[in-house]
Design a protein around this motif. Structure first.
Motif, PDB file in Angstrom:
ATOM      1  N   PRO A   1      -2.314  10.378   7.639  1.00  0.00           N
ATOM      2  CA  PRO A   1      -2.400  11.303   6.491  1.00  0.00           C
ATOM      3  C   PRO A   1      -1.998  10.634   5.171  1.00  0.00           C
ATOM      4  CG  PRO A   1      -1.212  12.322   8.326  1.00  0.00           C
ATOM      5  CD  PRO A   1      -1.385  10.886   8.675  1.00  0.00           C
ATOM      6  N   GLY A   2      -0.910   9.847   5.212  1.00  0.00           N
ATOM      7  CA  GLY A   2      -0.455   9.152   4.001  1.00  0.00           C
ATOM      8  C   GLY A   2      -1.492   8.159   3.512  1.00  0.00           C
ATOM      9  N   ALA A   3      -2.049   7.386   4.452  1.00  0.00           N
ATOM     10  CA  ALA A   3      -3.056   6.385   4.089  1.00  0.00           C
ATOM     11  C   ALA A   3      -4.298   7.068   3.525  1.00  0.00           C
ATOM     12  CB  ALA A   3      -3.418   5.527   5.295  1.00  0.00           C
TER      13      ALA A   3
ATOM     14  N   ALA B   1      -2.183   4.721  -8.700  1.00  0.00           N
ATOM     15  CA  ALA B   1      -2.041   4.803 -10.157  1.00  0.00           C
ATOM     16  C   ALA B   1      -1.693   3.423 -10.721  1.00  0.00           C
ATOM     17  CB  ALA B   1      -0.964   5.812 -10.529  1.00  0.00           C
ATOM     18  N   HIS B   2      -0.885   2.689  -9.959  1.00  0.00           N
ATOM     19  CA  HIS B   2      -0.531   1.336 -10.381  1.00  0.00           C
ATOM     20  C   HIS B   2      -1.773   0.437 -10.437  1.00  0.00           C
ATOM     21  CE1 HIS B   2       1.636  -2.388 -10.835  1.00  0.00           C
ATOM     22  NE2 HIS B   2       1.032  -2.849  -9.746  1.00  0.00           N
ATOM     23  N   VAL B   3      -2.617   0.550  -9.411  1.00  0.00           N
ATOM     24  CA  VAL B   3      -3.858  -0.247  -9.383  1.00  0.00           C
ATOM     25  C   VAL B   3      -4.727   0.117 -10.589  1.00  0.00           C
ATOM     26  CG1 VAL B   3      -6.012  -0.677  -8.106  1.00  0.00           C
ATOM     27  CG2 VAL B   3      -3.831  -0.552  -6.865  1.00  0.00           C
ATOM     28  N   ALA B   4      -4.834   1.398 -10.880  1.00  0.00           N
ATOM     29  CA  ALA B   4      -5.632   1.852 -12.029  1.00  0.00           C
ATOM     30  C   ALA B   4      -5.087   1.258 -13.331  1.00  0.00           C
ATOM     31  CB  ALA B   4      -5.634   3.375 -12.100  1.00  0.00           C
ATOM     32  N   ALA B   5      -3.753   1.229 -13.449  1.00  0.00           N
ATOM     33  CA  ALA B   5      -3.129   0.688 -14.662  1.00  0.00           C
ATOM     34  C   ALA B   5      -3.415  -0.808 -14.805  1.00  0.00           C
ATOM     35  CB  ALA B   5      -1.629   0.960 -14.645  1.00  0.00           C
ATOM     36  N   VAL B   6      -3.353  -1.531 -13.682  1.00  0.00           N
ATOM     37  CA  VAL B   6      -3.637  -2.977 -13.713  1.00  0.00           C
ATOM     38  C   VAL B   6      -5.084  -3.221 -14.151  1.00  0.00           C
ATOM     39  CG1 VAL B   6      -3.937  -5.031 -12.241  1.00  0.00           C
ATOM     40  CG2 VAL B   6      -1.865  -3.620 -12.022  1.00  0.00           C
ATOM     41  N   LEU B   7      -6.008  -2.451 -13.592  1.00  0.00           N
ATOM     42  CA  LEU B   7      -7.428  -2.605 -13.946  1.00  0.00           C
ATOM     43  C   LEU B   7      -7.656  -2.317 -15.429  1.00  0.00           C
ATOM     44  CD1 LEU B   7      -8.990  -0.958 -10.769  1.00  0.00           C
ATOM     45  CD2 LEU B   7      -9.436  -3.310 -11.557  1.00  0.00           C
ATOM     46  N   ALA B   8      -7.012  -1.257 -15.913  1.00  0.00           N
ATOM     47  CA  ALA B   8      -7.170  -0.884 -17.326  1.00  0.00           C
ATOM     48  C   ALA B   8      -6.608  -1.970 -18.230  1.00  0.00           C
ATOM     49  CB  ALA B   8      -6.489   0.452 -17.593  1.00  0.00           C
ATOM     50  N   GLU B   9      -5.450  -2.478 -17.851  1.00  0.00           N
ATOM     51  CA  GLU B   9      -4.789  -3.521 -18.644  1.00  0.00           C
ATOM     52  C   GLU B   9      -5.666  -4.778 -18.723  1.00  0.00           C
ATOM     53  OE1 GLU B   9      -0.837  -4.485 -17.071  1.00  0.00           O
ATOM     54  OE2 GLU B   9      -1.308  -6.579 -17.577  1.00  0.00           O
ATOM     55  N   ILE B  10      -6.284  -5.122 -17.591  1.00  0.00           N
ATOM     56  CA  ILE B  10      -7.105  -6.331 -17.543  1.00  0.00           C
ATOM     57  C   ILE B  10      -8.516  -6.071 -18.074  1.00  0.00           C
ATOM     58  CG2 ILE B  10      -8.154  -7.982 -15.904  1.00  0.00           C
ATOM     59  CD1 ILE B  10      -5.448  -7.793 -14.349  1.00  0.00           C
TER      60      ILE B  10
ATOM     61  N   PHE C   1       0.824  -1.209   0.000  1.00  0.00           N
ATOM     62  CA  PHE C   1       0.000   0.000   0.000  1.00  0.00           C
ATOM     63  C   PHE C   1       0.857   1.257   0.000  1.00  0.00           C
ATOM     64  CE2 PHE C   1      -2.565   3.181   2.323  1.00  0.00           C
ATOM     65  CZ  PHE C   1      -3.747   3.132   1.603  1.00  0.00           C
ATOM     66  N   ARG C   2       2.030   1.157   0.631  1.00  0.00           N
ATOM     67  CA  ARG C   2       2.898   2.329   0.746  1.00  0.00           C
ATOM     68  C   ARG C   2       3.854   2.515  -0.430  1.00  0.00           C
ATOM     69  NH1 ARG C   2       3.396   1.330   6.564  1.00  0.00           N
ATOM     70  NH2 ARG C   2       5.305   0.245   6.079  1.00  0.00           N
ATOM     71  N   GLU C   3       3.785   1.621  -1.421  1.00  0.00           N
ATOM     72  CA  GLU C   3       4.596   1.807  -2.625  1.00  0.00           C
ATOM     73  C   GLU C   3       4.248   3.145  -3.264  1.00  0.00           C
ATOM     74  OE1 GLU C   3       6.745  -0.816  -4.794  1.00  0.00           O
ATOM     75  OE2 GLU C   3       7.146  -0.635  -2.646  1.00  0.00           O
ATOM     76  N   ARG C   4       5.247   3.793  -3.825  1.00  0.00           N
ATOM     77  CA  ARG C   4       5.036   5.072  -4.479  1.00  0.00           C
ATOM     78  C   ARG C   4       4.015   4.931  -5.614  1.00  0.00           C
ATOM     79  NH1 ARG C   4       8.154   9.664  -4.527  1.00  0.00           N
ATOM     80  NH2 ARG C   4       9.720   8.818  -3.153  1.00  0.00           N
ATOM     81  N   ASN C   5       3.084   5.869  -5.705  1.00  0.00           N
ATOM     82  CA  ASN C   5       2.063   5.877  -6.767  1.00  0.00           C
ATOM     83  C   ASN C   5       1.280   4.569  -6.863  1.00  0.00           C
ATOM     84  OD1 ASN C   5       2.777   8.479  -7.599  1.00  0.00           O
ATOM     85  ND2 ASN C   5       4.446   7.662  -8.860  1.00  0.00           N
TER      86      ASN C   5
ATOM     87  N   GLU D   1      -7.204   8.618  -3.425  1.00  0.00           N
ATOM     88  CA  GLU D   1      -6.838   8.347  -4.821  1.00  0.00           C
ATOM     89  C   GLU D   1      -7.546   7.095  -5.330  1.00  0.00           C
ATOM     90  OE1 GLU D   1      -2.324  10.141  -4.278  1.00  0.00           O
ATOM     91  OE2 GLU D   1      -2.577   8.068  -4.933  1.00  0.00           O
ATOM     92  N   LEU D   2      -7.585   6.079  -4.478  1.00  0.00           N
ATOM     93  CA  LEU D   2      -8.242   4.829  -4.876  1.00  0.00           C
ATOM     94  C   LEU D   2      -9.745   5.051  -5.054  1.00  0.00           C
ATOM     95  CD1 LEU D   2      -6.249   2.451  -2.517  1.00  0.00           C
ATOM     96  CD2 LEU D   2      -6.234   2.343  -5.034  1.00  0.00           C
TER      97      LEU D   2
END
Ligand code: C2E
Ligand code: MG
Ligand code: MG
Ligand code: MG
Length: 284
Positions: free
Chosen positions: A161-163, A131-140, A124-128, A169-170
Motif C-alpha cells: 500500500p505504501g509503495a 515531492a522531493h523528486v518533483a523539486a529536483v526535476l524543477a530545479e534542474i 523510496f521510503r523517505e517522507r514525501n 504520486e510519481l
C-alpha cells in the motif's frame, strides 16, 4: 596439542573478525566522505529498441573512484550504503547527477533520451519522496517524462500500500516507473496489475543461459507475454550474444540492454554515441 591448535585457530579467527570489522568501519567512514570528496561518478548503459535498433534511453550506474583502491562497483558498496542509511544522500546525488546529465545532453541538441535511475528501498521510503523528486526535476529543468525510476519487486512488496501510494504520486508528476530484476522477487501477478509501471526489466539471470537452458527460455517468453498482456513494455537485461537477441526478438521482446550492444560507458563515451545520428532516436 589439539587444545593448543584449537586456541591458535580461535586466535586467528578472532583476529580475522577484528580485521573485517575494522575494514568495514574504515569503508563506512570513506563512504561517508565520498560525496564531499567528489569520488562518485555515473556510467551510462544504452537501452536499445529491438525494432528500430536505436538507443532510446540510458541507465545511470553508480561508480566510486576510490583514491587508493581505484574504481569500485556498486555491488561492493551499495549493501553497506543501504545498511548505514548512506544510500539516501548517495541516491540523491545519483538522481541529481543523472537528471543534470540528461538535461545537458538535451540542451546540446542531442536526441531526447530518457535517463533511468536505480532507487533503493530506504530512499523510496523517505517522507514525501515523490515531492522531493518533483523539486529536483524543477530545479534542474528536466521534463519528468524523461526520467524513469527503477524499482525492485522486493522494494514494492515490503509495503504494497505504501509503495503504491508513492508510485501513484510519481506517476502524477509524470515520471515513469520500471520494475528492475523482474522475476527474481515474488511480486504476485495480481499485484502487478495494480502497479502504475511502464516497463518490466527481465533479470539477467534468466537471459544468461539462453539459448541453452530451456527453462530460462520458457520463463523469459512467459514474462514477455505477461508484459504484453498487461500493456507494459519489456526490456531484457544482460544481453550478450546474437543468439539471445534472436530469441528475444522472436519472443516479442521490445528492448534490450547489455554488453552485446554496449557496456556501461563514461559520460563522454556515451555522448560520442549520441552524436552518431544513426544510433539514437528521441524517446517515445
Ligand atoms: P541493475 O540495476 O540490474 O544494473 C544492471 C547491472 O548489470 C549493471 O551492473 C551492469 O553493468 C550489468 N550489466 C549490464 N549488461 C550486462 C551484460 O551484458 N552482462 C553482464 N554480466 N552484466 C551486465 P553494475 O553497474 O555493477 O550495478 C549492479 C547493481 O547495483 C545494479 O543492478 C543496481 O541494482 C545497483 N546500482 C547501480 N547503481 C545504483 C544506484 O545509483 N543506486 C542504487 N540504489 N543502486 C544502484
Ligand atoms: Mg537497474
Ligand atoms: Mg537489473
Ligand atoms: Mg540460469
Amino acid at each position: 596439542r589439539a587444545k593448543e591448535l584449537g586456541r591458535n585457530n580461535l586466535q586467528v579467527f578472532t583476529e580475522e573478525m577484528a580485521d573485517k570489522a575494522h575494514e568495514k568501519l574504515l569503508k563506512q567512514a570513506e563512504l561517508r566522505q565520498a560525496i564531499a570528496r567528489d569520488e562518485f561518478l555515473l556510467h551510462f548503459q544504452p537501452q536499445v529498441n529491438l525494432e528500430t535498433g536505436r538507443v532510446f534511453a540510458a541507465e545511470a550506474l553508480l561508480r566510486w573512484r576510490h583514491p587508493e583502491r581505484g574504481m569500485i562497483s556498486p555491488g561492493d558498496f551499495i549493501p553497506l550504503a543501504e545498511e548505514t542509511g548512506l544510500i539516501v544522500p548517495i541516491g540523491d546525488w545519483v538522481l541529481r547527477a543523472a537528471c543534470r546529465q540528461c538535461k545537458a545532453w538535451h540542451d546540446d541538441g542531442l536526441p531526447l533520451l530518457i535517463v533511468s535511475v536505480n532507487v533503493s528501498a530506504r530512499q523510496f521510503r523517505e517522507r514525501n519522496w515523490a515531492a522531493h523528486v518533483a523539486a529536483v526535476l524543477a530545479e534542474i529543468g528536466l521534463d519528468p517524462r524523461f526520467l524513469e525510476l527503477e524499482l525492485t519487486e522486493s522494494l514494492i512488496m515490503q509495503d504494497v500500500p505504501g509503495a503504491l501510494a508513492t508510485m501513484h504520486e510519481l506517476e502524477a508528476i509524470g515520471v515513469h516507473l520500471a520494475i528492475d530484476d523482474f522475476g527474481t522477487g515474488y511480486s504476485s501477478l495480481s499485484a502487478l496489475k495494480r502497479f502504475p509501471v511502464r516497463r518490466l526489466k527481465i533479470d539477467r539471470s534468466f537471459v544468461e543461459d539462453i539459448p541453452a537452458d530451456v527453462d530460462d527460455k520458457a520463463i523469459t517468453a512467459a514474462i514477455i507475454s505477461l508484459a504484453q498482456n498487461l500493456g507494459l513494455r519489456v526490456i531484457a537485461e544482460g544481453v550478450e550474444t546474437q543468439a539471445q537477441v534472436d530469441f528475444l526478438r522472436h519472443s516479442g521482446c521490445d528492448e534490450i540492454q547489455g554488453y552485446f550492444f554496449s557496456r556501461p560507458l563514461a559520460s563522454a563515451d556515451f555522448e560520442a554515441l549520441l552524436r552518431q545520428p544513426a544510433m539514437t532516436a528521441d524517446a517515445p
